[in-house]
Structures are given as C-alpha cells and as structure tokens.
Design a protein around this motif. Structure first.
Motif, PDB file in Angstrom:
ATOM      1  N   ASN A   1       0.761  -0.852  -0.037  1.00  0.00           N
ATOM      2  CA  ASN A   1      -0.465  -0.142   0.285  1.00  0.00           C
ATOM      3  C   ASN A   1       1.140   0.785   0.046  1.00  0.00           C
ATOM      4  N   TYR A   2       2.174   1.126   0.487  1.00  0.00           N
ATOM      5  CA  TYR A   2       2.904   2.244   0.370  1.00  0.00           C
ATOM      6  C   TYR A   2       3.978   2.604  -1.509  1.00  0.00           C
ATOM      7  N   SER A   3       3.866   3.641  -1.307  1.00  0.00           N
ATOM      8  CA  SER A   3       5.398   4.127  -2.555  1.00  0.00           C
ATOM      9  C   SER A   3       6.484   3.996  -1.165  1.00  0.00           C
ATOM     10  N   MET A   4       7.727   3.687  -2.609  1.00  0.00           N
ATOM     11  CA  MET A   4       8.924   3.677  -1.974  1.00  0.00           C
ATOM     12  C   MET A   4      10.139   4.465  -2.219  1.00  0.00           C
ATOM     13  N   ALA A   5      10.669   4.225  -1.344  1.00  0.00           N
ATOM     14  CA  ALA A   5      12.408   5.373  -2.006  1.00  0.00           C
ATOM     15  C   ALA A   5      13.521   5.060  -1.714  1.00  0.00           C
ATOM     16  N   TRP A   6      14.384   5.764  -1.978  1.00  0.00           N
ATOM     17  CA  TRP A   6      16.011   5.008  -1.032  1.00  0.00           C
ATOM     18  C   TRP A   6      16.293   6.669  -1.228  1.00  0.00           C
ATOM     19  N   PHE A   7      16.826   6.368   0.020  1.00  0.00           N
ATOM     20  CA  PHE A   7      17.517   8.327  -0.124  1.00  0.00           C
ATOM     21  C   PHE A   7      18.850   7.289   0.785  1.00  0.00           C
ATOM     22  N   ARG A   8      19.873   8.822   0.706  1.00  0.00           N
ATOM     23  CA  ARG A   8      21.269   8.247   1.386  1.00  0.00           C
ATOM     24  C   ARG A   8      21.994   9.514   1.637  1.00  0.00           C
ATOM     25  N   GLN A   9      23.009   9.203   2.339  1.00  0.00           N
ATOM     26  CA  GLN A   9      23.337  10.438   3.717  1.00  0.00           C
ATOM     27  C   GLN A   9      25.224   9.682   3.478  1.00  0.00           C
ATOM     28  N   ALA A  10      25.314  10.914   2.912  1.00  0.00           N
ATOM     29  CA  ALA A  10      26.864  11.073   3.407  1.00  0.00           C
ATOM     30  C   ALA A  10      27.421  11.681   4.480  1.00  0.00           C
ATOM     31  N   PRO A  11      28.718  11.012   4.951  1.00  0.00           N
ATOM     32  CA  PRO A  11      29.529  11.860   6.369  1.00  0.00           C
ATOM     33  C   PRO A  11      29.257  13.653   5.653  1.00  0.00           C
ATOM     34  N   GLY A  12      28.991  13.965   7.144  1.00  0.00           N
ATOM     35  CA  GLY A  12      28.533  15.947   6.884  1.00  0.00           C
ATOM     36  C   GLY A  12      27.583  16.056   5.982  1.00  0.00           C
ATOM     37  N   LYS A  13      27.106  15.681   5.105  1.00  0.00           N
ATOM     38  CA  LYS A  13      26.437  15.722   4.023  1.00  0.00           C
ATOM     39  C   LYS A  13      24.787  15.767   4.532  1.00  0.00           C
ATOM     40  N   GLU A  14      23.900  16.560   3.985  1.00  0.00           N
ATOM     41  CA  GLU A  14      22.038  16.260   4.238  1.00  0.00           C
ATOM     42  C   GLU A  14      22.039  14.457   3.549  1.00  0.00           C
TER      43      GLU A  14
ATOM     44  N   GLU B   1      20.071  12.757   0.849  1.00  0.00           N
ATOM     45  CA  GLU B   1      19.625  13.180  -0.806  1.00  0.00           C
ATOM     46  C   GLU B   1      18.643  12.028  -0.538  1.00  0.00           C
ATOM     47  N   PHE B   2      17.817  12.824  -2.129  1.00  0.00           N
ATOM     48  CA  PHE B   2      17.354  11.577  -2.265  1.00  0.00           C
ATOM     49  C   PHE B   2      17.387  10.415  -3.578  1.00  0.00           C
ATOM     50  N   VAL B   3      17.350   9.521  -3.697  1.00  0.00           N
ATOM     51  CA  VAL B   3      18.121   8.473  -5.280  1.00  0.00           C
ATOM     52  C   VAL B   3      17.031   7.968  -6.421  1.00  0.00           C
ATOM     53  N   ALA B   4      15.634   7.696  -5.421  1.00  0.00           N
ATOM     54  CA  ALA B   4      14.673   6.988  -6.540  1.00  0.00           C
ATOM     55  C   ALA B   4      13.712   6.944  -5.769  1.00  0.00           C
TER      56      ALA B   4
ATOM     57  N   PRO C   1       4.563   9.388  -2.414  1.00  0.00           N
ATOM     58  CA  PRO C   1       5.922  10.022  -2.749  1.00  0.00           C
ATOM     59  C   PRO C   1       6.136  11.076  -3.169  1.00  0.00           C
ATOM     60  N   SER C   2       7.587  10.666  -2.173  1.00  0.00           N
ATOM     61  CA  SER C   2       8.309  12.326  -2.739  1.00  0.00           C
ATOM     62  C   SER C   2      10.072  11.857  -3.094  1.00  0.00           C
ATOM     63  N   THR C   3      10.553  13.208  -2.883  1.00  0.00           N
ATOM     64  CA  THR C   3      11.767  13.697  -2.897  1.00  0.00           C
ATOM     65  C   THR C   3      12.202  13.961  -2.073  1.00  0.00           C
ATOM     66  N   ARG C   4      11.592  14.574  -0.838  1.00  0.00           N
ATOM     67  CA  ARG C   4      11.909  15.195   0.390  1.00  0.00           C
ATOM     68  C   ARG C   4      12.071  13.648   1.538  1.00  0.00           C
ATOM     69  N   ALA C   5      12.365  14.731   1.960  1.00  0.00           N
ATOM     70  CA  ALA C   5      12.907  13.108   2.750  1.00  0.00           C
ATOM     71  C   ALA C   5      11.928  13.510   4.094  1.00  0.00           C
ATOM     72  N   GLY C   6      10.151  13.484   3.966  1.00  0.00           N
ATOM     73  CA  GLY C   6       9.266  13.773   4.836  1.00  0.00           C
ATOM     74  C   GLY C   6       8.861  12.265   4.842  1.00  0.00           C
ATOM     75  N   TYR C   7       8.852  10.977   4.957  1.00  0.00           N
ATOM     76  CA  TYR C   7       8.564   9.724   4.971  1.00  0.00           C
ATOM     77  C   TYR C   7       8.689   9.474   6.149  1.00  0.00           C
ATOM     78  N   ASP C   8       7.200   8.998   6.213  1.00  0.00           N
ATOM     79  CA  ASP C   8       6.643   7.992   7.170  1.00  0.00           C
ATOM     80  C   ASP C   8       7.831   7.479   7.827  1.00  0.00           C
ATOM     81  N   TYR C   9       7.941   6.772   7.420  1.00  0.00           N
ATOM     82  CA  TYR C   9       8.864   4.955   7.683  1.00  0.00           C
ATOM     83  C   TYR C   9      10.205   5.325   7.428  1.00  0.00           C
ATOM     84  N   TRP C  10      11.214   4.371   8.272  1.00  0.00           N
ATOM     85  CA  TRP C  10      12.417   4.595   7.589  1.00  0.00           C
ATOM     86  C   TRP C  10      13.509   3.134   8.033  1.00  0.00           C
TER      87      TRP C  10
END
Length: 121
Positions: free
Chosen positions: A31-44, A46-49, A102-111
């Motif tokens: 029932n959910y749209s899915m996404a991948w994000f990534r975070q490098a050291p010292g960076k915010e 970011e959206f991947v897909a 779905p969104s490109t922002r990191a406001g997803y409910d579940y991580w």
C-alpha cells in the motif's frame, strides 16, 4: 506500523555493482510508495530514487539515471536498488523509506536503519 530492514551494503571497488534490498513487514507494504535516500558524512540526506505504488512509475536523482535502478517484488514485500558503475562519491549510508504519497523530500513516514555502502577508488 511498517518495519523496513535494509541489507546488501558493503565495500566495493569503483566500477563495481551492489544490489540493496529493503524488506518490509508489518502493515501491508504494497500500500506504500517506496524510496531510497542516502547520506554521506557531513552531508544532508538526499533523494536517490522512488517507486510509486499506484502505477509503478519511477523517479531518480538526475545524476544517478542510467546507473541506479529501483524495483520491487510485491510477493516478497521487498524493494531493491541495483547500483552499477559505482563511484567513490556514491559512498554513503543508504536508507529505505515508505509513505502513502511518494516524494523526493525526506518526509517519509517510515524509515529503515540504513546500510553502509563504501566505494573505494
């Protein structure tokens, strides 16, 4: 509650490939749209897909198009991120996320907890 568990990260040489998996459990993950994000050291983070639940459409960070592919296996409640031609700048902790919209922002409910990807030069 929806639980997400990533796996498949590791150390790979530049030019190599990895496939990340995100296993969902709890609420009906389909029932959910899915996404991948990534975070490098010292960076915010970011959206991947992302992959939209309703029509299966996909969206990618522009610079990753052609190298990364997101997909899902509904029977296994699992989302994948195939990463090819990896570069040292792809080094980051990769997170799986889920939400109804779905969104490109990191406001997803579940991580998920994240999985480390390290690309050596």
């Amino acid at each position: 509650q929806l639980r997400l568990v990533e796996s498949g990260g590791g150390l790979v040489q530049a030019g190599g490939s990895l496939r990340l998996s995100c296993a969902a459990s709890g609420r009906t993950s389909n029932n959910y749209s899915m996404a991948w994000f990534r975070q490098a050291p010292g960076k915010e983070r970011e959206f991947v897909a992302s992959l939209t639940r309703s029509d299966g459409s996909t969206l990618y960070k522009d610079s990753l198009k052609g190298r990364f592919t997101i997909s899902r296996d509904n029977a296994k409640n699992t989302v994948y991120l195939q990463m090819n031609s990896l570069k040292p700048e792809d080094t980051a902790v990769y997170y799986c996320a889920a939400d109804v919209v779905p969104s490109t922002r990191a406001g997803y409910d579940y991580w998920g907890q994240g999985t480390q990807v390290t690309v050596s030069s």
